[in-house]
Scaffold this active site. Sequence first.
Site, PDB file in Angstrom:
ATOM      1  N   TYR A 179       2.311   2.430   8.736  1.00 21.18           N
ATOM      2  CA  TYR A 179       2.007   3.580   8.643  1.00 21.18           C
ATOM      3  C   TYR A 179       0.304   4.838   8.505  1.00 21.18           C
ATOM      4  CZ  TYR A 179       2.581   6.710   3.957  1.00 21.18           C
ATOM      5  OH  TYR A 179       2.324   7.858   3.018  1.00 21.18           O
ATOM      6  N   ASP A 229       4.666  -4.788   5.434  1.00 22.96           N
ATOM      7  CA  ASP A 229       5.289  -4.091   5.192  1.00 22.96           C
ATOM      8  C   ASP A 229       6.953  -3.728   5.308  1.00 22.96           C
ATOM      9  OD1 ASP A 229       5.843  -1.163   4.225  1.00 22.96           O
ATOM     10  OD2 ASP A 229       3.605  -0.850   4.542  1.00 22.96           O
ATOM     11  N   LYS A 266       9.894   5.049  -2.291  1.00 25.26           N
ATOM     12  CA  LYS A 266      10.523   5.308  -0.992  1.00 25.26           C
ATOM     13  C   LYS A 266      12.196   4.987  -0.953  1.00 25.26           C
ATOM     14  CE  LYS A 266       6.912   7.175   1.032  1.00 25.26           C
ATOM     15  NZ  LYS A 266       6.572   6.215   2.155  1.00 25.26           N
TER      16      LYS A 266
HETATM   17  C1  LIG Z   1       5.115   5.490   1.596  1.00 28.28           C
HETATM   18  C2  LIG Z   1       4.695   4.419   2.703  1.00 28.28           C
HETATM   19  C3  LIG Z   1       3.955   3.918   2.072  1.00 28.28           C
HETATM   20  C4  LIG Z   1       2.576   4.338   1.140  1.00 28.28           C
HETATM   21  O1  LIG Z   1       3.314   4.796  -0.447  1.00 28.28           O
HETATM   22  P1  LIG Z   1       3.525   5.696  -1.299  1.00 28.28           P
HETATM   23  O2  LIG Z   1       4.424   5.454  -2.776  1.00 28.28           O
HETATM   24  O3  LIG Z   1       3.141   6.668  -0.687  1.00 28.28           O
HETATM   25  O4  LIG Z   1       1.924   5.362  -2.084  1.00 28.28           O
HETATM   26  C5  LIG Z   1       3.278   2.155   3.061  1.00 28.28           C
HETATM   27  N1  LIG Z   1       3.960   1.956   4.149  1.00 28.28           N
HETATM   28  C6  LIG Z   1       5.099   2.730   4.546  1.00 28.28           C
HETATM   29  C7  LIG Z   1       6.061   1.802   5.421  1.00 28.28           C
HETATM   30  C8  LIG Z   1       5.500   4.134   3.934  1.00 28.28           C
HETATM   31  O5  LIG Z   1       6.635   4.363   4.747  1.00 28.28           O
END
Ligand SMILES: *Cc1c(COP(=O)(O)O)cnc(C)c1O
Length: 399
Positions: A110, A182, A207
């Site tokens: 990311y 992640d 998300k």
């Molecule tokens: C959006 C996202 C993040 C960061 O998350 P936030 O809640 O915006 O800080 C980290 N990893 C991935 C894969 C993401 O899509």
Amino acid sequence: MKKPRKSTESIWAGERDYLAFGATQVPVVHSVSYGYDDMDEWYEVAIGNKKGHIYGRNTNPTVEAFEEKIRILENAEASTSFSTGMAAISNTLGTLLFPGDRIVSIKDTYGGTNKIFTEFLPKQKIEVVLCETGDHEAIEKEVAKGCKVLYLESPTNPTVKITDIERMAKAGKAVGATVIVDNTFATPINQNPLALGADLVIHSATKFLGGHADALGGSVCGSKELVEAIYHYREINGATLDPMAAYLLLRGMKTLKLRIDKQCENAMKIANYLKSVDVVDDVFYPGLKEHPGHDIAKKQMSNFGGMLSFSVKGGVETVRHLLPKLNYANRAANLGSVETIVGPTRTTSHVECTPEERKAMGIPESLIRYSAGIEDVEDLIDDLEQAFHALPKYLFMNS
Ligand SMILES: *Cc1c(COP(=O)(O)O)cnc(C)c1O
């Protein structure tokens, strides 16, 4: 009792201990502090000998219910939460890495994570090695040289590349590294990295977990020992999840399985439709047989996710004309919501990078990220069809 299936867990897990006054829903506790008439009891709670709450930066009942639900869905020993996904990532790395340490990761993490790797960690004299995403031999070679952390993301943002988590976790374990994944794109419905050998699993709850684009949050799950250390870092540094956000995320998670199943189904149909469109150059979706990570995805995921991306002929100009014509898509920076969301990668996930950096990461400037919502897929395809149809032909006459 038998462990329930994920649709049942999404709804019921983690809530029972937090229901007060006979409420059937977890209450939002906004109180910053918790009062004690008994000084000994206060002390016992403060030193952790007795369950309870002291101060909102440390713990909160609504936040705990959220942590509990995701812990159960990830089948983890422990779980903690954060104000955002990036806070989860930075606090975890802050807990584990010190000057002189080495971390191995991949080029396609990311955009914000990539910035931590390229801008902030080097300033703290932490060596960062970023390997080609999907090049398992290259990652194994770098890991074998020794590292404190192996940090992975699968599928990746935005070209949905796949890394073999089980194989990489083995490589990490062999050198005593902490293996972090992640799991934001896959969600615990489609993939459980801890079961594949990872030590920690991170989510941007903003998300898919929340799923309604109305609350920010982050999560880390893993062993009690690791999670307690990360929680301690967070409680002192202060990136605490707000109780109202925790409530919205909890409510969103009740429909997690329903939403993810529908989003996977829609993404698969849209990926197949896009393959038939002349203007489309390339379609990236791990559910497609020709996707380089398809076989690994099939092995480690129960479905291929709601995220795909595609590049178009005529470059950025085509993107500029195409996206405003869509009626059923938010043109926005987030993903994983019930509404379909589209955006050019150069203005969303990788806005922090220069065109040269994006090129080095294999991200075409005309790449469009498509987060499939839960709309009727026929309407989504009709919508794309009319938008492609209305494109001025001069845009791709020479391509
Ligand atoms: C959006 C996202 C993040 C960061 O998350 P936030 O809640 O915006 O800080 C980290 N990893 C991935 C894969 C993401 O899509």
